[in-house]
Design a protein around this motif. Structure first.
Motif, PDB file in Angstrom:
ATOM      1  N   ILE A  52     -74.796  39.017 -45.065  1.00 52.18           N
ATOM      2  CA  ILE A  52     -74.069  39.405 -46.448  1.00 52.18           C
ATOM      3  C   ILE A  52     -75.457  39.915 -47.541  1.00 52.18           C
ATOM      4  CG2 ILE A  52     -73.045  38.225 -48.254  1.00 52.18           C
ATOM      5  CD1 ILE A  52     -71.852  36.287 -46.006  1.00 52.18           C
ATOM      6  N   ASP A  53     -74.993  41.173 -47.900  1.00 52.52           N
ATOM      7  CA  ASP A  53     -76.045  41.560 -48.745  1.00 52.52           C
ATOM      8  C   ASP A  53     -76.675  40.641 -49.807  1.00 52.52           C
ATOM      9  OD1 ASP A  53     -76.281  44.182 -47.748  1.00 52.52           O
ATOM     10  OD2 ASP A  53     -74.518  44.662 -48.612  1.00 52.52           O
ATOM     11  N   ALA A  54     -75.753  39.846 -50.487  1.00 51.57           N
ATOM     12  CA  ALA A  54     -76.161  39.016 -51.762  1.00 51.57           C
ATOM     13  C   ALA A  54     -75.260  37.841 -51.776  1.00 51.57           C
ATOM     14  CB  ALA A  54     -76.223  39.447 -53.213  1.00 51.57           C
ATOM     15  N   VAL A  55     -75.714  36.529 -51.776  1.00 51.30           N
ATOM     16  CA  VAL A  55     -74.669  35.258 -51.721  1.00 51.30           C
ATOM     17  C   VAL A  55     -75.090  34.819 -53.130  1.00 51.30           C
ATOM     18  CG1 VAL A  55     -73.920  33.066 -50.962  1.00 51.30           C
ATOM     19  CG2 VAL A  55     -74.089  34.990 -49.474  1.00 51.30           C
ATOM     20  N   GLN A  56     -74.258  34.628 -54.176  1.00 51.06           N
ATOM     21  CA  GLN A  56     -74.255  33.946 -55.275  1.00 51.06           C
ATOM     22  C   GLN A  56     -73.679  32.572 -55.374  1.00 51.06           C
ATOM     23  OE1 GLN A  56     -71.423  35.364 -58.256  1.00 51.06           O
ATOM     24  NE2 GLN A  56     -72.960  35.065 -59.787  1.00 51.06           N
ATOM     25  N   TRP A  57     -74.376  31.554 -55.909  1.00 49.75           N
ATOM     26  CA  TRP A  57     -74.129  30.172 -56.149  1.00 49.75           C
ATOM     27  C   TRP A  57     -73.857  30.113 -57.717  1.00 49.75           C
ATOM     28  CZ3 TRP A  57     -76.744  31.323 -51.849  1.00 49.75           C
ATOM     29  CH2 TRP A  57     -76.398  30.630 -50.854  1.00 49.75           C
ATOM     30  N   ARG A  58     -72.708  29.535 -58.012  1.00 49.79           N
ATOM     31  CA  ARG A  58     -72.361  29.821 -59.497  1.00 49.79           C
ATOM     32  C   ARG A  58     -72.100  28.585 -60.162  1.00 49.79           C
ATOM     33  NH1 ARG A  58     -67.206  33.898 -59.989  1.00 49.79           N
ATOM     34  NH2 ARG A  58     -66.298  31.966 -60.409  1.00 49.79           N
ATOM     35  N   THR A  59     -72.228  28.573 -61.533  1.00 51.73           N
ATOM     36  CA  THR A  59     -72.202  27.114 -62.271  1.00 51.73           C
ATOM     37  C   THR A  59     -70.957  26.466 -62.175  1.00 51.73           C
ATOM     38  OG1 THR A  59     -71.590  28.533 -64.219  1.00 51.73           O
ATOM     39  CG2 THR A  59     -73.800  28.079 -64.276  1.00 51.73           C
ATOM     40  N   ASP A  60     -69.963  27.210 -61.524  1.00 52.21           N
ATOM     41  CA  ASP A  60     -68.377  26.604 -61.645  1.00 52.21           C
ATOM     42  C   ASP A  60     -68.380  25.895 -60.230  1.00 52.21           C
ATOM     43  OD1 ASP A  60     -68.234  28.738 -59.739  1.00 52.21           O
ATOM     44  OD2 ASP A  60     -66.412  29.657 -61.083  1.00 52.21           O
ATOM     45  N   GLY A  61     -69.535  25.969 -59.303  1.00 58.25           N
ATOM     46  CA  GLY A  61     -69.526  25.298 -58.165  1.00 58.25           C
ATOM     47  C   GLY A  61     -68.896  26.402 -56.889  1.00 58.25           C
ATOM     48  N   LYS A  62     -68.775  27.573 -57.158  1.00 57.34           N
ATOM     49  CA  LYS A  62     -68.216  28.582 -56.221  1.00 57.34           C
ATOM     50  C   LYS A  62     -69.414  29.274 -55.599  1.00 57.34           C
ATOM     51  CE  LYS A  62     -63.505  28.817 -57.886  1.00 57.34           C
ATOM     52  NZ  LYS A  62     -62.658  30.248 -58.383  1.00 57.34           N
ATOM     53  N   VAL A  63     -69.426  29.529 -54.418  1.00 53.86           N
ATOM     54  CA  VAL A  63     -70.164  30.573 -53.631  1.00 53.86           C
ATOM     55  C   VAL A  63     -69.527  31.786 -53.464  1.00 53.86           C
ATOM     56  CG1 VAL A  63     -71.650  30.847 -51.625  1.00 53.86           C
ATOM     57  CG2 VAL A  63     -71.198  28.501 -52.695  1.00 53.86           C
ATOM     58  N   VAL A  64     -69.899  32.852 -53.779  1.00 52.64           N
ATOM     59  CA  VAL A  64     -69.589  34.391 -53.624  1.00 52.64           C
ATOM     60  C   VAL A  64     -70.378  35.240 -53.034  1.00 52.64           C
ATOM     61  CG1 VAL A  64     -68.345  36.060 -54.787  1.00 52.64           C
ATOM     62  CG2 VAL A  64     -68.311  33.881 -55.783  1.00 52.64           C
ATOM     63  N   GLY A  65     -69.895  35.869 -51.723  1.00 51.64           N
ATOM     64  CA  GLY A  65     -70.757  36.762 -51.138  1.00 51.64           C
ATOM     65  C   GLY A  65     -70.363  38.248 -51.756  1.00 51.64           C
ATOM     66  N   TYR A  66     -71.427  38.986 -51.494  1.00 51.87           N
ATOM     67  CA  TYR A  66     -71.111  40.331 -51.820  1.00 51.87           C
ATOM     68  C   TYR A  66     -71.701  41.495 -50.890  1.00 51.87           C
ATOM     69  CZ  TYR A  66     -70.378  38.753 -56.592  1.00 51.87           C
ATOM     70  OH  TYR A  66     -69.696  37.913 -57.778  1.00 51.87           O
ATOM     71  N   ALA A  67     -70.785  42.366 -50.647  1.00 56.77           N
ATOM     72  CA  ALA A  67     -71.245  43.353 -49.784  1.00 56.77           C
ATOM     73  C   ALA A  67     -71.492  44.545 -50.469  1.00 56.77           C
ATOM     74  CB  ALA A  67     -70.063  43.791 -48.695  1.00 56.77           C
TER      75      ALA A  67
END
Length: 225
Positions: free
Chosen positions: A87-102
């Motif tokens: 996965i090109d980038a994985v973001q850990w967010r302030t709302d607790g969610k983890v979001v991956g980006y292609a």
């Protein structure tokens, strides 16, 4: 880890945390790297200009706690055969969610690629590896946000002299002011401008409108500490 040289006090950034090494050179496409973080930072490899822009945009959003590139996820196709997807980038967010980006330009997005991403997304969410998996293309690059993210990145290192001066000036802001007015009150010209930009980044002051940060940008104070 960061390496410290006692003679000069220089500390090199941490190695990339990605599970796959990105290319350091290519005759066919852009390659590069960034150092993210306020101090020594950590290295972050990119393999396209779009990836570089995506990293800047994601890293400097107020909702981002952490960002890691080239995160490995094992997925399986319709025949049950397993593959590694990075996965090109994985973001850990302030709302607790983890979001991956292609990250891929729309000109290289095929129906087969979208079906592959959809399958990876379904499995990653089912395994609680990600909360979401998204395609990031050139359509997701806002020129204004990219300008400000690039500015935040360029002034990310603190200034032990200018920052306290700007913070003292910020404490006296009442109502609406401009970036330029704060800079003038610091008496530090360029150093003062960079310090004020860091206050926007840290949330001490807030822009009234979504616009490129300039001297004319109107701001309000949001917190003192």
């Amino acid at each position: 880890m960061s390496y410290h040289f006692q003679s000069s006090g220089i500390r090199l950034p941490d190695f990339s945390r990605g599970k796959r090494k990105t290319q350091v050179g290519s005759t066919k496409h852009f390659t590069g790297g960034l150092v993210l973080g306020d101090r020594e930072g950590v290295r972050f490899g990119t393999e396209s200009h779009l990836e570089k822009n995506a990293v800047l945009l994601l890293a400097y959003r107020a909702t981002t706690l952490d960002l890691i590139e080239q995160v490995r996820f094992a997925w399986y196709d319709e025949d049950g055969e397993y593959f590694d997807h990075y996965i090109d980038a994985v973001q850990w967010r302030t709302d607790g969610k983890v979001v991956g980006y292609a990250v891929r330009p729309m000109g290289r997005v095929s129906d087969a690629y979208l079906r592959k991403l959809a399958r990876i997304k379904e499995q990653a969410i089912a395994q609680c590896f990600l909360d979401d998996f998204r395609l990031f293309s050139e359509k997701d690059v806002c020129p204004v946000e990219l300008h400000n993210a690039t500015l935040f990145h360029s002034v990310r290192r603190s200034d032990d002299f200018a920052d306290p001066v700007a913070q003292d000036v910020c404490k006296n802001v009442c109502g609406i002011a401009t970036v330029g007015a704060l800079v003038d009150k610091t008496g530090l010209e360029g150093m003062g401008f960079r310090a004020v930009v860091r206050l926007i980044r840290s949330g001490h002051i807030q822009m009234l409108r979504n616009e490129k940060i300039e001297r004319s940008t109107e701001i309000i104070r949001t917190r003192v500490a």
